[in-house]
Design a protein around this motif. Sequence first.
Motif, mmCIF file in Angstrom:
data_model
loop_
_atom_site.group_PDB
_atom_site.id
_atom_site.type_symbol
_atom_site.label_atom_id
_atom_site.label_comp_id
_atom_site.label_asym_id
_atom_site.label_seq_id
_atom_site.Cartn_x
_atom_site.Cartn_y
_atom_site.Cartn_z
ATOM 1 N N ILE A 187 0.846 -1.195 0.000
ATOM 2 C CA ILE A 187 0.000 0.000 0.000
ATOM 3 C C ILE A 187 0.875 1.237 0.000
ATOM 4 N N ALA A 188 1.849 1.229 0.881
ATOM 5 C CA ALA A 188 2.699 2.410 1.028
ATOM 6 C C ALA A 188 3.430 2.720 -0.274
ATOM 7 N N GLU A 189 3.967 1.682 -0.919
ATOM 8 C CA GLU A 189 4.742 1.933 -2.127
ATOM 9 C C GLU A 189 3.868 2.402 -3.290
ATOM 10 N N THR A 190 2.767 1.682 -3.527
ATOM 11 C CA THR A 190 1.872 2.075 -4.609
ATOM 12 C C THR A 190 1.363 3.487 -4.389
ATOM 13 N N ALA A 191 0.984 3.761 -3.153
ATOM 14 C CA ALA A 191 0.447 5.077 -2.842
ATOM 15 C C ALA A 191 1.477 6.158 -3.155
ATOM 16 N N ARG A 192 2.720 5.909 -2.793
ATOM 17 C CA ARG A 192 3.762 6.922 -2.980
ATOM 18 C C ARG A 192 3.887 7.295 -4.462
ATOM 19 N N VAL A 193 3.936 6.252 -5.293
ATOM 20 C CA VAL A 193 4.081 6.480 -6.734
ATOM 21 C C VAL A 193 2.924 7.312 -7.285
ATOM 22 N N LEU A 194 1.719 6.961 -6.878
ATOM 23 C CA LEU A 194 0.559 7.613 -7.479
ATOM 24 C C LEU A 194 0.297 8.988 -6.888
ATOM 25 N N TRP A 195 0.649 9.127 -5.618
ATOM 26 C CA TRP A 195 0.548 10.462 -5.039
ATOM 27 C C TRP A 195 1.462 11.424 -5.767
ATOM 28 N N LEU A 196 2.573 10.916 -6.196
ATOM 29 C CA LEU A 196 3.523 11.756 -6.918
ATOM 30 C C LEU A 196 2.874 12.289 -8.197
ATOM 31 N N VAL A 197 2.184 11.393 -8.909
ATOM 32 C CA VAL A 197 1.470 11.811 -10.118
ATOM 33 C C VAL A 197 0.424 12.861 -9.776
ATOM 34 N N THR A 202 -1.298 18.494 -9.771
ATOM 35 C CA THR A 202 -1.876 19.596 -8.998
ATOM 36 C C THR A 202 -0.973 20.826 -9.079
ATOM 37 N N VAL A 203 0.319 20.614 -8.863
ATOM 38 C CA VAL A 203 1.274 21.727 -8.928
ATOM 39 C C VAL A 203 1.291 22.323 -10.327
ATOM 40 N N LEU A 204 1.289 21.451 -11.341
ATOM 41 C CA LEU A 204 1.319 21.916 -12.724
ATOM 42 C C LEU A 204 0.113 22.797 -13.038
ATOM 43 N N LEU A 205 -1.075 22.357 -12.622
ATOM 44 C CA LEU A 205 -2.281 23.134 -12.905
ATOM 45 C C LEU A 205 -2.252 24.470 -12.175
ATOM 46 N N ALA A 206 -1.878 24.425 -10.903
ATOM 47 C CA ALA A 206 -1.812 25.674 -10.135
ATOM 48 C C ALA A 206 -0.841 26.651 -10.798
ATOM 49 N N ASN A 220 -8.824 37.494 -12.463
ATOM 50 C CA ASN A 220 -9.178 37.095 -11.099
ATOM 51 C C ASN A 220 -8.583 35.752 -10.670
ATOM 52 N N MET A 221 -7.676 35.184 -11.500
ATOM 53 C CA MET A 221 -7.058 33.923 -11.107
ATOM 54 C C MET A 221 -5.758 34.188 -10.360
ATOM 55 N N HIS A 222 -5.906 34.878 -9.215
ATOM 56 C CA HIS A 222 -4.727 35.143 -8.403
ATOM 57 C C HIS A 222 -4.272 33.855 -7.702
ATOM 58 N N LEU A 223 -3.182 33.949 -6.967
ATOM 59 C CA LEU A 223 -2.568 32.740 -6.405
ATOM 60 C C LEU A 223 -3.550 31.906 -5.586
ATOM 61 N N TYR A 224 -4.347 32.604 -4.761
ATOM 62 C CA TYR A 224 -5.321 31.894 -3.924
ATOM 63 C C TYR A 224 -6.262 31.053 -4.770
ATOM 64 N N ASN A 225 -6.822 31.675 -5.824
ATOM 65 C CA ASN A 225 -7.755 30.957 -6.688
ATOM 66 C C ASN A 225 -7.071 29.846 -7.487
ATOM 67 N N ALA A 226 -5.827 30.112 -7.923
ATOM 68 C CA ALA A 226 -5.095 29.099 -8.689
ATOM 69 C C ALA A 226 -4.909 27.833 -7.854
ATOM 70 N N ALA A 228 -6.580 27.058 -5.086
ATOM 71 C CA ALA A 228 -7.889 26.540 -4.660
ATOM 72 C C ALA A 228 -8.501 25.659 -5.739
ATOM 73 N N HIS A 229 -8.376 26.053 -7.006
ATOM 74 C CA HIS A 229 -8.997 25.269 -8.069
ATOM 75 C C HIS A 229 -8.162 24.066 -8.480
ATOM 76 N N ALA A 230 -6.835 24.181 -8.335
ATOM 77 C CA ALA A 230 -6.005 22.996 -8.559
ATOM 78 C C ALA A 230 -6.343 21.929 -7.512
ATOM 79 N N PHE A 231 -6.625 22.388 -6.278
ATOM 80 C CA PHE A 231 -6.987 21.480 -5.188
ATOM 81 C C PHE A 231 -8.243 20.662 -5.501
ATOM 82 N N THR A 232 -9.161 21.203 -6.307
ATOM 83 C CA THR A 232 -10.435 20.500 -6.514
ATOM 84 C C THR A 232 -10.600 19.964 -7.936
ATOM 85 N N THR A 233 -9.612 20.211 -8.809
ATOM 86 C CA THR A 233 -9.712 19.648 -10.164
ATOM 87 C C THR A 233 -9.218 18.210 -10.173
ATOM 88 N N LEU A 234 -8.020 17.975 -9.639
ATOM 89 C CA LEU A 234 -7.433 16.634 -9.718
ATOM 90 C C LEU A 234 -8.217 15.580 -8.952
#
Lengths: 514, 514
Positions: A187-197, A202-206, A220-226, A228-234
């Motif tokens: 679980i730990a290993e698989t999770a690590r790999v996929l969390w990375l993706v 998420t970082v790329l979209l933000a 209006n896509m200031h840092l907060y919004n960028a 915030a929306h990356a957080f809920t897209t992925l």
Amino acid sequence: MRSIRLRVDWRATASLLGTVLKYLAVALLVPLTVAVIYWEDIWVFAVAIAITVTLGFTLERLDPEPDMGPAEALLLVTVSWLAVAMVGSVPYLLAGYGTASTLANPVNALFESMSGFTTTGATVMGEISTDQHSHALLLWRQLTQWLGGMGIIVLMIAILPELAVNGAQLMKTEAPGPELQKLTPRIAETARVLWLVYFGFTVLLAALLYGLHLAGFAPNMHLYNAVAHAFTTLPTGGFSPESDSIAAFSAVVQWVIIPFMVIAGTNFALFWHLLDGDIRTLLNDAEFRVYAGAIAVLSAILAALLYGGAAPAQELGGTTAGNTENALRQAAFQVGSLMNSTGFATSDFAQWGPTAQALLLFTMFVGGSAGSTGGGIKVIRWLVVMKAIRRELSVTARPEAVKPVRLGGYVVDEDVVRGIMVFTLLYLALFGAATVFFAVDSLRVGYELSVLEAMSASIATLGNIGPGFGMLGPFGSYLGFPPETKIVMVFLMWVGRLEIIPVLAVFTGAFWKR
Amino acid sequence: MRSIRLRVDWRATASLLGTVLKYLAVALLVPLTVAVIYWEDIWVFAVAIAITVTLGFTLERLDPEPDMGPAEALLLVTVSWLAVAMVGSVPYLLAGYGTASTLANPVNALFESMSGFTTTGATVMGEISTDQHSHALLLWRQLTQWLGGMGIIVLMIAILPELAVNGAQLMKTEAPGPELQKLTPRIAETARVLWLVYFGFTVLLAALLYGLHLAGFAPNMHLYNAVAHAFTTLPTGGFSPESDSIAAFSAVVQWVIIPFMVIAGTNFALFWHLLDGDIRTLLNDAEFRVYAGAIAVLSAILAALLYGGAAPAQELGGTTAGNTENALRQAAFQVGSLMNSTGFATSDFAQWGPTAQALLLFTMFVGGSAGSTGGGIKVIRWLVVMKAIRRELSVTARPEAVKPVRLGGYVVDEDVVRGIMVFTLLYLALFGAATVFFAVDSLRVGYELSVLEAMSASIATLGNIGPGFGMLGPFGSYLGFPPETKIVMVFLMWVGRLEIIPVLAVFTGAFWKR
Ligand SMILES: [K+]
Ligand SMILES: [K+]
């Protein structure tokens, strides 16, 4: 090994839940930091952290060296989503305390929190804006979806396949990593790999969104919004701190978000192959082809409908009749958003014509891919169900020719076929039963609800989509429902997110006895 | 044997269809006789007989010595219901020709005829009364359902189990008769036995109803009405020459019809055992217990709702609020009628309160028993589906404990479980797709249709029930739908009556090739 354990080790499960809550407390540092930056209600998050940490340590002390087997994993998954949603509602309750906020009501707070952690995105908040609510609270709301998405990835690719739950095995062949070993390290290993993706996208979209802002394409896509929306897209979440959802942003922002929504509904393991330079695994994947193909075809049909005038010229979303770019964008955005259960909107599709709405309703029944953060029945299950139906017709036509169900060259095990059919039947039964319950419960209290609204409420919560039709449209709210209905919705979001069968299995006598 | 035959022998099938049509011509002598008695439009039936006989002989000549194998039986079943419905619509067309009758339209005539032969009971006739239509034509309409019921009995107990269609094997263990031999003699023998039961109950009901009339308890239940309603009770048909359906008759008539509706939805093979003095087989039958139990429980709940005022005081049906006898009678009648897909009504349940309507909608999804004339998903399938779901939950909870699905002490073969799940999924998918089609098609032509009405139209035609809700209520009509919708409904009645899979199997390439 297993025969020694006479029943589920609930102390071990509780202890591991304690660890989960400790991580939740760490996550609460994010809104706390935001509150500090914006000079907002710091105490809300400080108190929430204190409560969460105390709970976490208390539970952990029940079993200092917890040992997790399959039963404990099943119980942990089931209980943790519920417990995390409850504890995660504390900031809403505290921020709402003594105010007129709808979140001061515990049922509403739990609804919003469960909607977050299950990446559903249905809301009972009144007006959504940083004028009414603190930046910190609205970011916490966004973050709950991102955390829920992380949990889903582990659940889908690491835990459920190991537990052999209703066809989750299909995803295992796709997952990278070593052979089946002891449960926990895998679980730990698989999770690590996929969390990375997940983290990487998420970082790329933000970065892209904020880059558009800096380049002047998204005022209006200031840092907060960028962020915030990356957080809920992925996580296919769909929450937005803007009450106009993605309609609040420029066309170019909408175009950028579309591919990320498509990615969010794709098996994340396929992107891991992509990082290895292997694009053929992605392009040859049976599920991905159908998923991407369905988005393309449905978007094209919808775009034609919109171009032909299926949507009224709206304040949000603008005119699509005769406007190729806007018709394509609105179509691709809404199909991309509803198919994989994201729930973002760039136009009030609840106002669209009946054919367009019927197409979107159909889209909502498809779901994302296995191994993605998307909810619903999922493309791979539909593939297996359709192949099983076809096989049954062939067998009826020619009884001597019984063939196995095949998917992408592999024979699908009959146990898996059976599990998938049971899941699909249960899903549809829950959908139907909840629709009837919502309709009757609303009529009981005199809350006007059409059958279409009841149906959309049912599929939108069970499928973790968020918005529905009518007054549950993308700019609508679930606030008006009676509390009994909201509690059933909390249940639907919970069981829907956990693929139904694991949750219900915990409620069977067989799980606890012997 | 089978490997010699390279493809389906369509000439043999056509020849056997010719024989079926010749029997249909014989049946047309009944309305011809009625027309003679009432001095009505004799030429309508004379011409219809001439056409039918000519067609029958022509087809028979295609293969003077037809040899029927499994594939030919499947094709014959599929084609004959369609062909009989088409030929059976000729009297409607001829009677309507040159008049303002809605049946002058071929789509309407086909709809009414298919609705008859599939024992659905949905109608597109305008005013239903012997003032508007001849006694002969209205009796033909009743007779089509009785003939359809005869066909269903052969199909359900004799043909489908031999063809190993989607769990129809479950019914085989119940059927009397010798071991599996050559197909044709076995069909003939089983059919003879069960037709006797069917015929016996029909005569008994007609005699009872006419007896009530003679005894002064049922003023308008004269011989014509007694026979007409016996013709449509046993096949779970629901057509009535009275526009007020069973609400046109006295309470005692309604009470007498209730047990016969219950009988019509019961496995007829069980009554054969009963004639042998064996009542335990009936009482111990797992499906019968659930079927009868569900009617009892749902009737009790509905009676309580009606007693509490869930129905307005109506011209037809009277007041149920505070009236124990009427509340019980209306509840038992409507539950008994809708569960097994009869569709008779003694009150306009489309006017009842939402909880009562939700309960009736649920009832419509249950269906009759295997080996009965009832339509729908059927009790035995729900039993297997629920046991399969329970098994899946147990397996998830305790992977080491895989158990077979059991029903009434017997292990249900996994192929059968799989076939039943495929059937149920197909049924629900067709229901959903048709609902969306009806809603969109009606909006297209500006015909106002609520989602509930669309849903009820879908389940009422696919499940061969007849009436739905709203304007499709028991005293409503399907007349207003656009022709495209009516044609889809004809398709639904057809595939629904033939248990879906056999019809669709004929459309597969596997059926025709090799
Ligand atoms: K969502
Ligand atoms: K019927």
